[in-house]
Design a protein around this motif. Sequence first.
Motif, short mmCIF file in Angstrom:
data_model
loop_
_atom_site.label_atom_id
_atom_site.label_comp_id
_atom_site.label_asym_id
_atom_site.label_seq_id
_atom_site.Cartn_x
_atom_site.Cartn_y
_atom_site.Cartn_z
N ILE A 1 -50.03 -39.11 -82.27
CA ILE A 1 -49.54 -40.47 -82.02
C ILE A 1 -48.62 -40.47 -80.82
CG2 ILE A 1 -48.29 -42.44 -83.00
CD1 ILE A 1 -49.01 -41.36 -85.78
N HIS A 2 -48.94 -41.30 -79.83
CA HIS A 2 -48.08 -41.42 -78.65
C HIS A 2 -46.95 -42.41 -78.94
CE1 HIS A 2 -46.70 -41.70 -74.52
NE2 HIS A 2 -46.75 -43.01 -74.64
N ALA A 3 -45.74 -42.04 -78.58
CA ALA A 3 -44.58 -42.92 -78.76
C ALA A 3 -43.56 -42.62 -77.67
CB ALA A 3 -43.96 -42.71 -80.13
N VAL A 4 -42.79 -43.63 -77.30
CA VAL A 4 -41.72 -43.43 -76.30
C VAL A 4 -40.68 -42.47 -76.85
CG1 VAL A 4 -39.89 -44.57 -74.98
CG2 VAL A 4 -42.12 -45.70 -75.29
N HIS A 5 -40.35 -42.63 -78.13
CA HIS A 5 -39.41 -41.73 -78.82
C HIS A 5 -40.06 -41.22 -80.09
CE1 HIS A 5 -36.22 -43.43 -76.28
NE2 HIS A 5 -36.62 -44.63 -76.65
N LYS A 6 -39.70 -40.00 -80.49
CA LYS A 6 -40.07 -39.48 -81.80
C LYS A 6 -38.78 -39.03 -82.47
CE LYS A 6 -44.87 -38.30 -80.87
NZ LYS A 6 -45.96 -37.31 -81.01
N MET B 1 -47.03 -48.10 -83.29
CA MET B 1 -46.80 -47.72 -81.89
C MET B 1 -47.71 -48.49 -80.94
SD MET B 1 -44.26 -45.65 -82.14
CE MET B 1 -43.77 -46.75 -83.49
N GLU B 2 -48.94 -48.77 -81.37
CA GLU B 2 -49.84 -49.56 -80.53
C GLU B 2 -49.39 -51.01 -80.45
OE1 GLU B 2 -52.88 -48.83 -78.59
OE2 GLU B 2 -51.47 -47.15 -78.62
N CYS B 3 -48.92 -51.55 -81.56
CA CYS B 3 -48.39 -52.91 -81.57
C CYS B 3 -47.22 -53.03 -80.59
CB CYS B 3 -47.95 -53.28 -82.98
SG CYS B 3 -47.14 -54.89 -83.15
N ALA B 4 -46.33 -52.05 -80.63
CA ALA B 4 -45.18 -52.05 -79.73
C ALA B 4 -45.62 -51.96 -78.28
CB ALA B 4 -44.25 -50.88 -80.07
N ARG B 5 -46.50 -51.02 -77.98
CA ARG B 5 -46.94 -50.81 -76.60
C ARG B 5 -47.61 -52.05 -76.02
NH1 ARG B 5 -51.47 -49.79 -74.03
NH2 ARG B 5 -52.71 -49.68 -75.96
N LYS B 6 -48.48 -52.67 -76.80
CA LYS B 6 -49.20 -53.84 -76.31
C LYS B 6 -48.29 -55.04 -76.11
CE LYS B 6 -53.60 -52.50 -78.44
NZ LYS B 6 -54.57 -52.81 -79.53
N ALA B 7 -47.15 -55.07 -76.81
CA ALA B 7 -46.18 -56.16 -76.67
C ALA B 7 -45.12 -55.85 -75.61
CB ALA B 7 -45.51 -56.44 -78.01
N GLY B 8 -45.21 -54.67 -74.99
CA GLY B 8 -44.23 -54.30 -73.96
C GLY B 8 -42.92 -53.81 -74.51
N PRO C 1 -52.86 -53.12 -85.28
CA PRO C 1 -52.18 -52.71 -84.05
C PRO C 1 -52.16 -53.73 -82.93
CG PRO C 1 -54.38 -51.81 -84.06
CD PRO C 1 -54.22 -52.53 -85.38
N GLU C 2 -52.62 -54.95 -83.16
CA GLU C 2 -52.54 -55.99 -82.13
C GLU C 2 -51.07 -56.39 -81.94
OE1 GLU C 2 -55.07 -56.73 -80.23
OE2 GLU C 2 -56.12 -55.22 -81.44
N PRO C 3 -50.72 -56.93 -80.77
CA PRO C 3 -49.31 -57.22 -80.47
C PRO C 3 -48.77 -58.50 -81.08
CG PRO C 3 -50.67 -57.82 -78.59
CD PRO C 3 -51.59 -57.16 -79.60
N GLU C 4 -49.62 -59.34 -81.65
CA GLU C 4 -49.20 -60.67 -82.09
C GLU C 4 -47.98 -60.67 -83.02
OE1 GLU C 4 -51.06 -64.69 -84.16
OE2 GLU C 4 -52.41 -63.25 -83.24
#
Length: 207
Positions: free
Chosen positions: A190-195, A167-174, A138-141
């Motif tokens: 799971i938190h997400a902007v869209h489901k 979703m964590e990868c996306a969030r951390k990358a903005g 889930p890191e943003p790299e």
Amino acid sequence: MKYDVVVFDVDGTLINTEETILLSLQHMLLRMTGHLYPFEKLYFALGITGAEALRRLELPEPDKAMEMWLAYMGRYEYLQKPFDGIDEIVQWLNAAGVRLGIVTSRTKPEFQKSTAQYNFIKYFDTVINADDTVKHKPEPEPMLCLLEKMAAEPSKVLYIGDSVYDMECARKAGVDGALALWGAHFPEQIHAVHKIANIMDIKSLFI
């Protein structure tokens, strides 16, 4: 149009590989440990690299385990197939002028062997595999690597995936994350902007 770029995960999002991954992992673990793990105990392995999954399992011979897992994965690969509607939505997004990318925890050889064969892959501009970065979801790299390669603004990018790691990868990358409910387990956690319930519902984000 809010999003100029749509990025997809592979396993559980573009392609239904759950049985292939879990059966092969279960088979390997039975051989290595003598214990039959239920699928529910192995869901954590969906969405992360094989190496990370084996690290979490704390097996005494990880190299042997990986070799055996990959061999069994080849045996069960016939069970995998793209989700219904993926080919259609990829072509629709391409025709709408949306650039397409992939961020996956598969290595390049794994991707080439089991994913690159599908016709819709030709529509993707950029593919980031596990061996393209040091740190993985889930890191943003991985997402940051794709943003750089595609010269894309994070606010204009949507990442569609099926796991909390995506979703964590996306969030951390903005980047906005869209949870693919057709492949997700325990989506309420799971938190997400869209489901997104159905693949063709992706269109609603662009109309």
